[in-house]
Motif scaffolding. Structure first.
Motif: not given
Length: 167
Positions: A32-57
């Protein structure tokens, strides 16, 4: 929070190009002309975790469903959080996985839930799942609810294409 700092591993690519490439976004276009990006779920990445979180850097936003906490990450370091959140309840669980921010709307109202306000909405997962302001004492219908000031902070910080990891 201002502009995001460039990642040292990103080389000479611009921030948006890096976000799109790192996120594995497909079908970029407009709705609708809003400049919206459509994203599918992303693949996991092999990366270390960000300190203090359960997620990758690689994440720009991190959510722990079990811990009811969220963080903002820049270049692998936590820059904000942990923040208390609420997530979806039984039958309306917040999806787990990696996603890309699809679009944002400062004054969004839910078409699905009787025009309910969803201030500072940052949409990141299929089905209209977003970060937004809301009551953190009760379960949502799948969204990640934050207190008002935190929702505003997430809204300003996150940009289309940024990686969101929900664990």
């Amino acid at each position: 929070m201002g502009r995001h700092r460039a990642s040292s591993a990103a080389g000479i690519l611009g921030r948006k190009a890096r976000a799109v490439a790192a996120a594995g976004l497909t079908g970029l276009g407009t709705l609708a002309g809003a400049g919206v990006a459509h994203a599918e779920p992303l693949r996991p990445v092999e990366a270390p975790l960000a300190d203090g979180t359960p997620c990758t850097i690689a994440a720009r936003a991190c959510v722990s469903i079990d811990g009811k906490k969220a963080w903002l990450i820049d270049d692998g370091a936590v820059v904000h959080g942990p923040v208390t959140i609420s997530t979806g309840g039984p039958g309306k669980e917040t999806p787990r996985g990696a996603f890309g921010v699809e679009w944002k709307n400062r004054d969004h109202r839910s078409a699905e839930f009787d025009n309910a306000p969803m201030p500072y909405a940052v949409f990141f997962a299929p089905g209209g799942i977003a970060f937004h302001e809301g009551n953190t004492e009760t379960s949502s219908a799948g969204c990640v609810r934050l207190p008002r000031a935190e929702a505003a902070h997430f809204y300003e910080y996150l940009q289309v294409g940024d990686r969101v990891e929900i664990v």
